[in-house]
Write an enzyme that holds these catalytic residues in place. Structure first.
Site, PDB file in Angstrom:
ATOM      1  N   LYS A  60     115.347 -41.507  45.093  1.00 15.92           N
ATOM      2  CA  LYS A  60     115.758 -42.378  46.221  1.00 15.92           C
ATOM      3  C   LYS A  60     116.528 -41.929  47.075  1.00 15.92           C
ATOM      4  O   LYS A  60     117.692 -41.924  48.049  1.00 15.92           O
ATOM      5  CB  LYS A  60     117.223 -42.905  45.387  1.00 15.92           C
ATOM      6  CG  LYS A  60     117.532 -44.492  45.896  1.00 15.92           C
ATOM      7  CD  LYS A  60     118.647 -45.092  44.911  1.00 15.92           C
ATOM      8  CE  LYS A  60     119.142 -46.360  44.897  1.00 15.92           C
ATOM      9  NZ  LYS A  60     120.014 -46.948  43.592  1.00 15.92           N
ATOM     10  N   SER A 109     119.595 -51.592  43.482  1.00 16.70           N
ATOM     11  CA  SER A 109     118.786 -50.708  44.507  1.00 16.70           C
ATOM     12  C   SER A 109     118.353 -50.080  44.552  1.00 16.70           C
ATOM     13  O   SER A 109     116.830 -48.978  45.084  1.00 16.70           O
ATOM     14  CB  SER A 109     120.456 -49.815  44.981  1.00 16.70           C
ATOM     15  OG  SER A 109     120.897 -49.429  44.388  1.00 16.70           O
ATOM     16  N   SER A 111     122.162 -50.963  38.622  1.00 14.01           N
ATOM     17  CA  SER A 111     121.040 -51.093  40.030  1.00 14.01           C
ATOM     18  C   SER A 111     120.109 -49.660  39.031  1.00 14.01           C
ATOM     19  O   SER A 111     118.952 -49.829  40.616  1.00 14.01           O
ATOM     20  CB  SER A 111     121.810 -50.154  41.753  1.00 14.01           C
ATOM     21  OG  SER A 111     121.915 -51.442  41.958  1.00 14.01           O
TER      22      SER A 111
END
Length: 474
Positions: free
Chosen positions: A79, A155, A179
């Site tokens: 990520k 996210s 997230s």
């Protein structure tokens, strides 16, 4: 052998170790799919094809010698909120579009030392600040492959999109208010938010530790496999602890009969959950009862009233307001997204006393959940209040409305970050429009193995079907 992406991560690792497939073949397979499909999905921020092939070659040499670590040869992406040595790390911000760290973060280092082949960085919103994945770096937001007109949440939206579309076998993700769990629900996946301190936040440290890294996967076993690697605290962690059991082993053993508290109330005045979200929780409750667990419906332990909303907004804006000046030079702050600028401006209005009062109120809010749930082993809720939302939904009425709209949709998840409990979002079903829904299981603090075992039991009991979006077959 089936198309390689159809195999679970666990089966891919077995095939690598027996020589049925090479890491180079596996890596090339995923790179080809990324090149062919990602323009319409928005899963990746950066793709590192040449680096990945070099790492795959080294993995194949180790495999040929019979020397391998737990993830040896398995393609993985990180990520883009987490530093990767020699690989662009933008934190989702155009202001950092050319930033290349010299060192890995702690957990990235663990994954690389375990033999993972890094194929790139997955898409994330600017500084991870939204539950939708859209920024000024990529042309395309991360969308759910089940409906490319809708967000994959955030996210960790890029990671969820990639795993659901068969662009990665398993995903590295993180969760500060839902997230990991909400993208998992939006993409018909398993998402694990570990207990506070199980996965290190190093090099960051904080007395208010709410965020953590964790896995997104197609199966509970694959999520457990990745969590076993990530769950190695840095010696300086304030809340660090080690599990006494392997998570991969734990998911093979059904849990003891558990006492489960269930609610579907959003906890927000005037907001009712979508009927399909309620249906998802009720389906899971029925199956849990059939499996011998004691499920009891209760009132939501604490309501998120207007004062709590304000406290969340103050805490969140102040957090972003601290990060931006640290990472973004003043001369580049004009490149920030409008919502980020809104948060930074809001944070400038807060005094230290405002922030401390907000944190105190949120601590009391979290303590209420812990006190009510003390008589229960598990809490069961929907993961989101409704289906994945259309692109543009959050900004339609301006940046001032974004925070409220995000909380309305993801209202079931932030309290778990505040309490520090482990949680797993597992798939439930697709509605008549083919949109995914998920349910959230929350365990006692540091009972991560137990909550994963329960999720695996639901998977074995067919709470969800092994479904894939149309692009899976392309």
């Amino acid at each position: 052998m089936s198309d390689l992406h159809e195999l679970s991560a666990s089966r891919q690792l077995a095939a690598l170790r027996t020589g049925q497939v090479s890491s180079r073949d596996l890596t090339e397979h995923y790179l080809t799919r990324i090149d062919r499909l990602d323009r319409e999905l928005g899963a990746f921020m950066t793709v590192t094809a040449e680096l990945a092939l070099r790492e795959a070659a080294r993995a194949d040499e180790c495999l040929a010698r019979g020397e391998w670590s737990s993830l040896c040869g398995l393609p993985l992406a990180i990520k883009d909120l987490y530093p990767t040595a020699g690989i662009r790390t933008t934190f989702g911000s155009a202001a950092l579009g050319d930033h290349v760290p010299t060192e890995d973060s702690w957990t990235v280092g663990l994954l690389r030392r375990a033999g993972a082949v890094v194929v790139g960085k997955t898409n994330t919103p600017e500084f991870g600040a939204t539950c939708y994945t859209e920024n000024g770096v990529t042309e395309r937001p991360a969308v759910t492959p089940y409906d490319p007109t809708r967000y994959a949440s955030g996210s960790s939206g890029g990671a969820a999109t990639a795993v659901a579309a068969g662009l990665l076998p398993v995903g590295h993700a993180s969760d500060g208010a839902g997230s990991i769990r909400t993208p998992a629900a939006a993409c018909h996946l398993v998402g694990v938010k570990p207990s506070r301190g199980l996965v290190s936040a190093a090099p960051a440290t904080s007395f208010l530790s709410v965020g953590t890294e964790g896995p997104i996967a197609r199966t509970v076993a694959d999520a457990a496999l990745l969590l076993d690697v990530m769950a190695c605290p840095w010696p300086g962690d304030l809340y660090g602890w080690c599990s006494t059991t392997s998570f991969a082993d734990a998911v093979t053993h059904p849990p003891r009969p558990l006492k489960v508290a269930m609610w579907t109330d959003t906890g927000l005045d005037g907001l009712d959950p979508h009927p399909e979200s309620v249906h998802a929780a009720e389906r899971a409750a029925r199956l849990l009862r059939d499996l011998g667990h004691d499920v009891r419906e209760i009132a939501v332990p604490a309501r998120c009233d207007e004062l709590t909303r304000q406290a969340l907004a103050t805490w969140f804006a102040s957090s972003v307001g601290l990060v931006v000046p640290t990472l973004v030079p003043p001369g580049r702050q004009h490149q920030l997204q409008p919502y980020t600028r809104h948060l930074v401006a809001a944070s400038a209005e807060f005094s230290a006393g405002d922030v401390m009062r907000a944190q105190s109120m949120l601590a009391r809010y979290a303590s209420t959940f812990l006190a009510v749930l003390d008589d229960y082993d598990v809490a069961l809720t929907p993961t989101t209040s409704g289906p994945p939302v259309p692109i543009g939904y959050y900004l339609a009425d301006g940046v001032e409305q974004v925070s409220d709209l995000m909380l309305d949709w993801s209202c079931y998840t932030p309290w778990v970050n505040l309490t520090g409990q482990p949680a797993v979002s597992v798939p439930s079903h697709l509605d008549g429009d083919g949109l995914p829904y998920g349910v959230q299981l929350v365990g006692r603090q540091r009972h991560d193995a137990e909550i994963l075992a329960l999720a695996a039991q639901l998977e074995e009991g067919s709470l969800w079907s092994d479904l894939h979006p149309p692009c899976w077959y392309r």
